[in-house]
Design an enzyme around this catalytic site. Structure first.
Site, PDB file in Angstrom:
ATOM      1  CG  PHE A 185      -1.874   1.094   1.106  1.00 20.91           C
ATOM      2  CD1 PHE A 185      -3.157   0.719   0.502  1.00 20.91           C
ATOM      3  CD2 PHE A 185      -2.343   2.294   2.205  1.00 20.91           C
ATOM      4  CE1 PHE A 185      -4.173   2.505   0.949  1.00 20.91           C
ATOM      5  CE2 PHE A 185      -2.500   3.388   2.147  1.00 20.91           C
ATOM      6  CZ  PHE A 185      -3.965   2.696   1.307  1.00 20.91           C
ATOM      7  CB  THR A 187       1.078   4.897   3.935  1.00 15.73           C
ATOM      8  OG1 THR A 187       0.158   3.579   3.990  1.00 15.73           O
ATOM      9  CG2 THR A 187       0.189   5.597   3.572  1.00 15.73           C
ATOM     10  CE  LYS A 188       0.488  -0.734   5.831  1.00 18.37           C
ATOM     11  NZ  LYS A 188      -0.359  -0.006   5.406  1.00 18.37           N
ATOM     12  CG  ASN A 189       9.326   0.861   6.491  1.00 20.19           C
ATOM     13  OD1 ASN A 189       8.485   1.618   7.089  1.00 20.19           O
ATOM     14  ND2 ASN A 189       8.829  -0.045   7.467  1.00 20.19           N
TER      15      ASN A 189
END
Length: 372
Positions: A185, A187-189
């Protein structure tokens, strides 16, 4: 007027790679391969090498990674799966979608990860697996959880959606349990350009099951050995993520630098809040979550920061055992006190890699001013 400090801004990083990412898109367009195919296979191989596992299988989302991992283990009606009460909804939602029952355990006061003692108390004769979440980019206490599970012959699945690149004991998240589940997604790292996910394992047979299940239960077209689903990863997502993977180490280091800066600016002021452990080895700070010692101050602080153009988020405003759809499962309110307290007193601050030092300082100053 002072520019706002966004809670998250993907465009800063993506625009710096705009020409390269555009070239990747053109390459996929010319190839004609849009689902699975060579780009997905290459990305899977590179992820497996980075994470230190034998198999990495690209799927359609982090939620579907959890679902297909549970399906590969044969979890279904009549089974129970223990998971933390304080986490994103998909952790328990995936369990429920298999027909099994999520059984909620409490979390640890410091890390807010799954509490081994509470997990042990939640086990029953119907328990089929333990689903441990590596919350906010910090690994769950896997040694203790694996010891508890091993005594009962139970598999431990890692929900590593927020922890790509996180480490514990010299091994990376996704290589600690029987299976690991990741989300790409945005927003993930390692954030993608839409939905995407990954399942990891060292178990050859489980990997084969996941590959079969992600494609309607067929490894050969129109020959279905299982009832699966449409859990395939798009070639474009894989191709774009491949270009970001080599940069991940630098991006994680930036997150750690921001966390250390917050700790330096806020830690010595005797403020009525608790900070995450900035020195925790292997932590990636997918989120930077502070805890207010007086929960009644959380929402006023958030409003004060918003008035100054500073973005924040609340992860998570209600624990899973108190969500309306799971309320009938129990346990009742008051039974999981750490999870319930965290829902009331936590606040996430901006931590994305492209944040500037000046912006971090502004956030810290605004927090200090609120309590002055």
């Amino acid at each position: 007027m002072t520019a706002p400090v966004p809670f998250f801004d993907r465009a800063r990083g993506d625009l710096a790679m705009q020409d390269e990412l555009s070239a990747v898109f053109q390459s996929v367009l010319r190839s004609g391969h849009y689902i699975l195919g060579p780009e997905v296979e290459a990305f899977e191989s590179e992820c497996a090498a980075y994470l230190g596992v034998r198999h990495a299988i690209g799927v359609s989302s982090g939620t579907d990674a959890l679902l297909v991992a549970l399906m590969a283990l044969g979890v279904g009606a009549g089974d129970e799966v223990v998971c933390p009460a304080y986490t994103f909804f998909a952790t328990a939602g995936a369990i429920h979608r298999t027909g099994a029952t999520p059984v909620f355990a409490d979390v640890l006061p410091g890390s807010l990860n799954l509490d081994p003692a509470s997990t042990a108390r939640a086990l029953t004769e119907r328990t089929r697996a333990i689903l441990a979440v590596h919350l906010f980019g910090g690994c769950a206490p896997m040694d203790e959880l694996l010891a508890i599970a091993g005594g009962r012959g139970l598999p431990v699945i890692e929900d590593a959606a927020q922890a790509f690149g996180a480490e514990r004991g010299g091994r990376r998240a996704g290589a600690l349990g029987l299976m690991g589940c990741f989300s790409f997604f945005p927003t993930k790292n390692l954030g993608g350009f839409g939905d995407g996910g990954l399942v990891t394992t060292d178990h050859d047979e489980l990997a084969e099951r996941v590959r079969t299940l992600r494609a309607q239960g067929a490894r050969k077209k129109h020959h279905h050995t299982r009832v699966g689903g449409n859990f395939r990863l798009d070639a474009l997502q894989a191709a774009l993520l491949r270009r970001k993977l080599p940069r991940l180490g630098a991006l994680l280091e930036r997150r750690r630098e921001h966390a250390a800066r917050y700790a330096a600016l806020l830690g010595g002021r005797d403020l009525p809040l608790a900070l995450p452990d900035a020195g925790a080895a292997g932590r990636t700070f997918n989120q930077y979550v502070i805890r207010l010692k007086d929960a009644s101050l959380r929402d006023p602080l958030r409003s004060s920061l918003a008035e100054q153009g500073i973005g924040t988020e609340i992860y998570y405003p209600a624990p899973l055992h108190l969500q309306p759809c799971f309320a009938r499962l129990g346990p009742p309110e008051g039974s999981l006190p750490v999870a319930e307290a965290a829902a009331r007193d936590t606040l996430a601050l901006p931590i994305f890699p492209e944040l500037t030092g000046e912006e971090v300082a502004r956030v810290a100053a605004a927090i200090a001013s609120f309590f002055a």
